[in-house]
Write an enzyme that holds these catalytic residues in place. Structure first.
Site, PDB file in Angstrom:
ATOM      1  N   ARG A   1       4.295  -3.068  -5.754  1.00 17.04           N
ATOM      2  CA  ARG A   1       5.269  -2.871  -6.827  1.00 17.04           C
ATOM      3  C   ARG A   1       6.118  -4.124  -7.030  1.00 17.04           C
ATOM      4  O   ARG A   1       6.602  -4.376  -8.137  1.00 17.04           O
ATOM      5  CB  ARG A   1       6.137  -1.632  -6.516  1.00 17.04           C
ATOM      6  CG  ARG A   1       6.944  -1.746  -5.252  1.00 17.04           C
ATOM      7  CD  ARG A   1       7.448  -0.396  -4.771  1.00 17.04           C
ATOM      8  NE  ARG A   1       6.411   0.367  -4.056  1.00 17.04           N
ATOM      9  CZ  ARG A   1       6.593   1.566  -3.532  1.00 17.04           C
ATOM     10  NH1 ARG A   1       7.771   2.182  -3.652  1.00 17.04           N
ATOM     11  NH2 ARG A   1       5.611   2.191  -2.907  1.00 17.04           N
TER      12      ARG A   1
ATOM     13  N   LYS B   1       1.161  -2.946   9.239  1.00 21.96           N
ATOM     14  CA  LYS B   1       0.400  -1.697   9.243  1.00 21.96           C
ATOM     15  C   LYS B   1      -0.224  -1.469  10.617  1.00 21.96           C
ATOM     16  O   LYS B   1      -0.447  -2.423  11.356  1.00 21.96           O
ATOM     17  CB  LYS B   1      -0.747  -1.801   8.222  1.00 21.96           C
ATOM     18  CG  LYS B   1      -0.342  -1.705   6.772  1.00 21.96           C
ATOM     19  CD  LYS B   1      -1.571  -1.739   5.878  1.00 21.96           C
ATOM     20  CE  LYS B   1      -1.199  -1.680   4.406  1.00 21.96           C
ATOM     21  NZ  LYS B   1      -0.564  -0.404   4.018  1.00 21.96           N
TER      22      LYS B   1
HETATM   23  N1  BES Z   1      -1.937  -1.026  -0.519  1.00 20.63           N
HETATM   24  C1  BES Z   1      -1.093  -0.033   0.014  1.00 20.63           C
HETATM   25  C2  BES Z   1      -1.438   1.369  -0.486  1.00 20.63           C
HETATM   26  C3  BES Z   1      -2.748   1.958  -0.035  1.00 20.63           C
HETATM   27  C4  BES Z   1      -2.792   2.788   1.069  1.00 20.63           C
HETATM   28  C5  BES Z   1      -3.895   1.755  -0.744  1.00 20.63           C
HETATM   29  C6  BES Z   1      -3.974   3.367   1.472  1.00 20.63           C
HETATM   30  C7  BES Z   1      -5.088   2.343  -0.340  1.00 20.63           C
HETATM   31  C8  BES Z   1      -5.118   3.142   0.757  1.00 20.63           C
HETATM   32  C9  BES Z   1       0.351  -0.303  -0.365  1.00 20.63           C
HETATM   33  O1  BES Z   1       0.702  -1.621  -0.468  1.00 20.63           O
HETATM   34  C10 BES Z   1       1.198   0.291   0.697  1.00 20.63           C
HETATM   35  O2  BES Z   1       1.136  -0.183   1.798  1.00 20.63           O
HETATM   36  N2  BES Z   1       1.982   1.317   0.366  1.00 20.63           N
HETATM   37  C11 BES Z   1       2.805   1.963   1.306  1.00 20.63           C
HETATM   38  C12 BES Z   1       4.146   2.153   0.656  1.00 20.63           C
HETATM   39  C13 BES Z   1       5.212   2.638   1.599  1.00 20.63           C
HETATM   40  C14 BES Z   1       5.578   1.547   2.584  1.00 20.63           C
HETATM   41  C15 BES Z   1       6.411   3.056   0.801  1.00 20.63           C
HETATM   42  C16 BES Z   1       2.182   3.295   1.649  1.00 20.63           C
HETATM   43  O3  BES Z   1       1.610   3.943   0.765  1.00 20.63           O
HETATM   44  O4  BES Z   1       2.212   3.668   2.812  1.00 20.63           O
HETATM   45 MN    MN Z   2       1.314  -2.438   1.380  1.00 21.49          MN
END
Ligand code: BES
Ligand code: MN
Ligand code: ZN
Length: 502
Positions: free
Chosen positions: A356, A282
């Protein structure tokens, strides 16, 4: 924390701080000749001072109005909070009024408050709900996460809440006070777990919390360590954790509140104690917030604790797969193909879509209980935050009755849920060329494709997925939740189980 109800007028109870909610009707002029608001006479001994203090304040009891007075006598500080019209009062307005009083400036460090409301028993709200919601609003608003402050930490913090209401039966008021104290304690627990930094909150620690709850309430907890997780062939959970030096845990916590029944409900919570994104790292900005990526698991533990404390007659198993998603020499990679406990294979396209993946094993495992329904909670997608922000939880699923009940529970607790579609047309976005399913579905409808991914792992059981990414980790405080972990899910699910067990 001490929480009590007394069947008395607020004027009969001594306190340093009084929080008094009242309606526009209560603030009407006493008579044609006397413009003093009606409620002033209730203060009896200090009515004179109050009248002087109020003059020029223009307090009419309108919703959101607030005035702080310093009448002598029994109450050193009185916060009057407007509720608006009597016929329009709701439980949420009572929560917010109480919360506003708690957040109003106080004289010095006080440790106890007295709460009351005029015209206490408005027709549309039961006495139980009146007492319960006032206390909920007050206690939840008083929450502070100050465990890590060694300097400038306030010495005194609010630890005693008293509701005084004449005309509400003592046993009803006391029951409502006990229940409110219990649910708030569990929300506090959930918030504390979320707000805790990831160096102190990792899978083994989360598992330890489950054991502590089990011990206190004599529940059955089962914690699977890495060896057992491997033996169960939970290839998803193992892969996500593989970049971490710390071992994963798979947590189950059973609450058997209805021993005469074989019916079980399963609640499943995402327990990523830190989500760096893994190899699909990230961006640096705000990455620290991802210590709260275990909010689903924390809500599951808080809910089970509260169900046990309230002795709600229902059987619920809480399930929380827990891992740290980190990059590293042994981390799982984009392009990897994983075999999950169900046998279903996943092509990893992005290691940041890890929630997931761990849930795939947990949802499959939940089927062992032959549950009446599976409900999962997860901070699953940024896409859900884009869609709904922090004021509604995204709801997806196949269990229509369960979703209807959750919708109702959401309105009542104000932990509102909003249903989104999982039309089969979206499915092709998560099709993989080389495995059964792919872990990302492209740019559009990210919250929906994530839900459709989960759906692959729940068999034919009625299932509901709650995406709490926006509601569990608050960027901005709300009326009775500070920035950070909100504890969302605990009140919602408690209310849900109250509804279906009555
Ligand atoms: N934990 C994150 C989702 C999240 C994002 C929670 C912002 C709270 C605030 C999750 O694991 C994630 O990183 N999701 C990605 C998925 C994508 C790579 C398909 C996302 O939402 O960007
Ligand atoms: Mn994630
Ligand atoms: Zn995540």
């Amino acid at each position: 924390m001490k929480v009590e109800f007394v069947e008395k007028n607020f004027t009969e109870v001594k306190s340093d701080v009084l929080i008094l909610a009242l309606t526009t009707e209560d603030a009407e002029p006493a008579s044609k000749k006397d413009p003093t608001p009606k409620f002033v006479s209730l203060f009896r001994d200090s009515a004179g001072e109050l009248k002087r203090a109020l003059s020029g304040s223009n307090f009419t009891g309108d919703k959101g109005q607030q005035v702080t007075l310093y009448p002598e006598g029994r109450h050193r500080v009185a916060h009057l909070i407007g509720l608006g019209q009597r016929s329009q009062v709701t439980v949420e307005k009572l929560r917010r009024a109480a919360a506003a009083g708690i957040k109003a400036p106080r004289a010095g460090n006080v440790s106890s408050v007295l709460l009351s409301v005029l015209g206490p028993t408005v027709e549309q709200i039961s006495d139980y709900d009146t007492v319960h919601s006032i206390l909920e609003g007050a206690i939840l608003a008083a929450y502070k996460f100050d465990k890590y402050l060694t300097q400038n930490r306030k010495k005194a913090s609010l630890s005693k809440f008293t509701v005084a209401l004449k005309g509400v039966k003592g046993d009803i008021g006391r029951k409502a006070a006990r229940d409110a104290a219990s649910v708030c304690e569990s929300v506090y627990l959930t918030r504390d777990l979320c707000n805790a930094p990831a160096n102190d909150m990792y899978p083994e620690v989360l598992a330890g919390i489950a054991l502590k709850i089990a011990k206190k309430y004599r529940l059955h907890a089962r914690i699977f360590d890495e060896r057992e997780i491997r033996r169960l062939k939970m290839g998803g959970l193992l892969a996500v954790n593989s970049g971490s030096k710390r071992p994963p845990r798979f947590i189950t916590l059973e609450y058997r509140g209805k021993p005469t029944s074989k019916d079980w409900y399963a609640i499943v919570g995402k327990g990523i104690t830190f989500d760096s994104g893994g190899i699909s790292l990230k961006p640096a900005a705000n990455m620290g917030e991802m210590k709260m990526d275990m909010s689903g698991a924390a809500a599951v533990l808080g809910t089970i604790q509260n169900l046990a404390s309230l002795k709600i007659p229902v059987n619920v198993v809480g399930i929380a797969p827990s891992a740290e998603n980190l990059p590293g020499g042994s981390a799982y990679k984009p392009g990897d193909v994983l075999t999950t406990m169900s046998g279903i294979t996943i092509e990893v396209d992005n290691t940041d879509a890890e929630g997931r993946i761990i849930l795939s094993d947990a949802l499959h495992y939940a089927q062992r209980y032959r549950p009446k329904a599976i409900i999962d909670l997860a901070t699953l997608t940024g896409a859900c935050v884009v869609a709904l922000g922090q004021h509604a939880t995204g709801m997806f699923g196949t269990g229509e009755d369960v979703m209807a009940q959750l919708k109702e529970a959401g309105e009542k607790t104000f932990e509102r849920v909003w249903q989104m579609p999982i039309y089969e047309e979206y499915e092709k976005q998560i099709k993989s060329d080389i495995a059964d399913v792919k872990n990302v579905g492209g740019r559009w409808a990210g919250a929906i494709t994530a839900a459709l991914f989960l759906k692959r792992f729940v068999g034919d059981y009625p299932w509901v997925h709650l995406d709490i990414a926006g509601t569990a980790m608050l960027e901005e405080e709300t009326d009775y939740a500070p920035k950070g972990g909100s504890g969302v899910g605990v009140r919602l699910l408690t209310q849900f189980f109250k509804q279906i067990s009555s």
